[in-house]
Design a protein around this motif. Structure first.
Motif, mmCIF file in Angstrom:
data_model
loop_
_atom_site.group_PDB
_atom_site.id
_atom_site.type_symbol
_atom_site.label_atom_id
_atom_site.label_comp_id
_atom_site.label_asym_id
_atom_site.label_seq_id
_atom_site.Cartn_x
_atom_site.Cartn_y
_atom_site.Cartn_z
ATOM 1 N N GLY A 71 -98.242 35.892 14.352
ATOM 2 C CA GLY A 71 -98.886 34.651 13.925
ATOM 3 C C GLY A 71 -100.278 34.854 13.369
ATOM 4 O O GLY A 71 -100.848 33.963 12.759
ATOM 5 N N ALA A 72 -100.817 36.043 13.545
ATOM 6 C CA ALA A 72 -102.138 36.350 13.000
ATOM 7 C C ALA A 72 -102.259 37.856 12.909
ATOM 8 O O ALA A 72 -101.591 38.574 13.641
ATOM 9 C CB ALA A 72 -103.228 35.784 13.891
ATOM 10 N N SER A 73 -103.081 38.331 11.996
ATOM 11 C CA SER A 73 -103.263 39.777 11.916
ATOM 12 C C SER A 73 -104.712 40.117 11.634
ATOM 13 O O SER A 73 -105.457 39.321 11.066
ATOM 14 C CB SER A 73 -102.353 40.377 10.849
ATOM 15 O OG SER A 73 -102.355 39.585 9.686
ATOM 16 N N VAL A 74 -105.074 41.304 12.056
ATOM 17 C CA VAL A 74 -106.451 41.747 11.891
ATOM 18 C C VAL A 74 -106.487 42.822 10.817
ATOM 19 O O VAL A 74 -105.693 43.752 10.836
ATOM 20 C CB VAL A 74 -107.004 42.338 13.211
ATOM 21 C CG1 VAL A 74 -108.429 42.826 13.025
ATOM 22 C CG2 VAL A 74 -106.918 41.307 14.326
ATOM 23 N N ILE B 118 -101.846 29.949 19.411
ATOM 24 C CA ILE B 118 -101.420 29.669 18.036
ATOM 25 C C ILE B 118 -99.905 29.705 17.856
ATOM 26 O O ILE B 118 -99.383 29.153 16.896
ATOM 27 C CB ILE B 118 -102.123 30.568 16.997
ATOM 28 C CG1 ILE B 118 -101.841 32.042 17.232
ATOM 29 C CG2 ILE B 118 -103.612 30.307 16.966
ATOM 30 C CD1 ILE B 118 -102.219 32.890 16.023
ATOM 31 N N GLU B 119 -99.212 30.345 18.758
ATOM 32 C CA GLU B 119 -97.746 30.359 18.695
ATOM 33 C C GLU B 119 -97.218 30.555 20.101
ATOM 34 O O GLU B 119 -97.898 31.133 20.949
ATOM 35 C CB GLU B 119 -97.240 31.544 17.860
ATOM 36 C CG GLU B 119 -97.236 31.321 16.376
ATOM 37 C CD GLU B 119 -96.519 32.428 15.609
ATOM 38 O OE1 GLU B 119 -96.545 32.370 14.380
ATOM 39 O OE2 GLU B 119 -95.939 33.351 16.229
ATOM 40 N N THR C 289 -98.922 33.708 21.554
ATOM 41 C CA THR C 289 -99.992 34.353 20.809
ATOM 42 C C THR C 289 -101.252 33.532 20.987
ATOM 43 O O THR C 289 -101.263 32.325 20.745
ATOM 44 C CB THR C 289 -99.660 34.477 19.313
ATOM 45 O OG1 THR C 289 -98.486 35.264 19.163
ATOM 46 C CG2 THR C 289 -100.806 35.149 18.552
ATOM 47 N N LEU C 290 -102.287 34.200 21.434
ATOM 48 C CA LEU C 290 -103.571 33.543 21.667
ATOM 49 C C LEU C 290 -104.595 34.126 20.714
ATOM 50 O O LEU C 290 -104.513 35.298 20.361
ATOM 51 C CB LEU C 290 -104.056 33.811 23.102
ATOM 52 C CG LEU C 290 -103.063 33.652 24.252
ATOM 53 C CD1 LEU C 290 -103.748 34.019 25.578
ATOM 54 C CD2 LEU C 290 -102.551 32.227 24.313
ATOM 55 N N ILE C 291 -105.555 33.306 20.311
ATOM 56 C CA ILE C 291 -106.732 33.869 19.653
ATOM 57 C C ILE C 291 -107.902 33.684 20.604
ATOM 58 O O ILE C 291 -108.197 32.556 21.028
ATOM 59 C CB ILE C 291 -107.015 33.210 18.288
ATOM 60 C CG1 ILE C 291 -105.957 33.664 17.279
ATOM 61 C CG2 ILE C 291 -108.406 33.582 17.781
ATOM 62 C CD1 ILE C 291 -106.365 33.550 15.833
ATOM 63 N N VAL C 292 -108.506 34.792 20.961
ATOM 64 C CA VAL C 292 -109.673 34.733 21.840
ATOM 65 C C VAL C 292 -110.851 34.246 20.999
ATOM 66 O O VAL C 292 -111.090 34.758 19.906
ATOM 67 C CB VAL C 292 -109.991 36.130 22.423
ATOM 68 C CG1 VAL C 292 -111.228 36.079 23.321
ATOM 69 C CG2 VAL C 292 -108.793 36.670 23.196
#
Ligand code: GDP
Length: 297
Positions: A54-57, A196-197, A209-212
């Protein structure tokens, strides 16, 4: 509130920007995200494979990082925001140079403005014979997005998501804007952030899925999210690697929630699992009462 219980003596440090890619269908959002992930030189060398969490760095050769929400379009952005979660720092507006401003371009601008998120314009498909990047500038100027080179304050970068041309320049500008915005977070102390998911995995149970956003999340942390709680049993990054801790702006996939939290829920680490369960239960009861009330009306 729980947040007020966190002491505020910790120093705030610069953190990576959290970016969403928006724009009209077929203007190249997915291709741009794919190309950006491939410019991730350091990761390529290590052979890291991007997982879908759901997110990438993306890490630049100099070590600076950008977190991209993977969901192209507005869904992630708007549904999360509609639920009160404030996670996006910067919106990259993709406009195809051979097509110009289209209805969803305008919609994207309106969303970003409504939520006060600054826009960088990626004028895409400049490799195409019919590309007219100046036309995109004129059309967006009429909507109030005036290029810096014309005396405005919007950054425009001409790119080709397909060939990769100028994509690294776009990343540089995102980081420049992030610097101007002075994005900061505390690294120490209990983590908080946003879900986020989430999905139920047959083998692993609830996976989220978490965003800190503040603090550092660690394996073993007791956590509350919305009306559910748990203890972080395992944590993985966007390349599927196991992590023991994750700082601000890091997206992580976590195991250990008792039930599925919802996308848009905020999460927060508390002292112990007992407290986590109590808070979740109180919230659940409140929610049920509210639902009863609204049914009664
Ligand atoms: P999205 O709907 O905004 O996610 O758009 P996609 O990334 O799926 O792209 C739509 C189409 O445009 C696909 O066929 C891509 O291959 C193509 N495309 C995307 N970016 C470029 C580009 O920079 N140049 C060219 N020539 N085609 C592109």
């Amino acid at each position: 509130t729980l947040e007020e219980e966190i002491p505020d003596h910790w120093e705030k440090l610069p953190r990576p920007p959290i970016v969403v890619v928006m724009g009209h269908v077929d203007h190249g959002k997915t291709t741009l995200l794919d190309t950006i992930r491939k410019t991730n030189v350091a990761e390529r060398e290590k052979g890291g494979i991007t997982q879908h969490i759901g997110a990438s760095v993306v890490q630049l050769p100099d070590g600076r990082k950008i977190t991209f929400l993977d969901t192209p379009g507005h869904e992630a952005f708007t549904s999360l925001r509609a639920r009160g979660a404030q996670i996006t720092d910067i919106a990259v507006l993709v406009v195809a140079a051979d097509d110009g401003v289209m209805p969803q371009t305008v919609e994207a601008i309106n969303h970003a403005r409504a939520f006060n998120v600054p826009i960088i314009v990626a004028v895409n498909k400049i490799d195409k014979p019919g590309a007219d990047p100046q036309r995109v500038r004129r059309e967006l100027s009429e909507l109030g997005l005036i290029p810096e080179e014309w005396g405005g304050d919007t950054i425009f970068v001409d790119v080709s998501a397909k060939t990769g041309q100028n994509v690294e320049t776009l990343l540089e500008y995102i980081l420049l804007l992030a610097e101007i915005l002075e994005l900061k977070a505390r690294v120490e102390g209990p983590a908080k952030g946003t879900v986020i998911e989430s999905k139920l995995d047959k083998q692993r149970g609830p996976v989220a899925t978490l965003i800190v956003q503040e603090g550092t999340l660690k394996v073993g942390d007791p956590v509350v999210a919305g009306t559910t709680y748990g203890k972080i049993r395992a944590m993985f990054d966007d390349k599927g690697r196991k992590l023991n801790s994750a700082g601000p702006s890091t997206p992580v996939e976590v195991l250990g929630f008792e039930e599925l939290p919802m996308a848009g829920d905020t999460f927060i680490v508390v002292e112990d699992e007992k407290k986590a369960r109590q808070i979740a239960e109180i919230r659940k009861q409140k929610k049920e009462q509210q639902e009863k009330l609204s049914r009664g009306l």
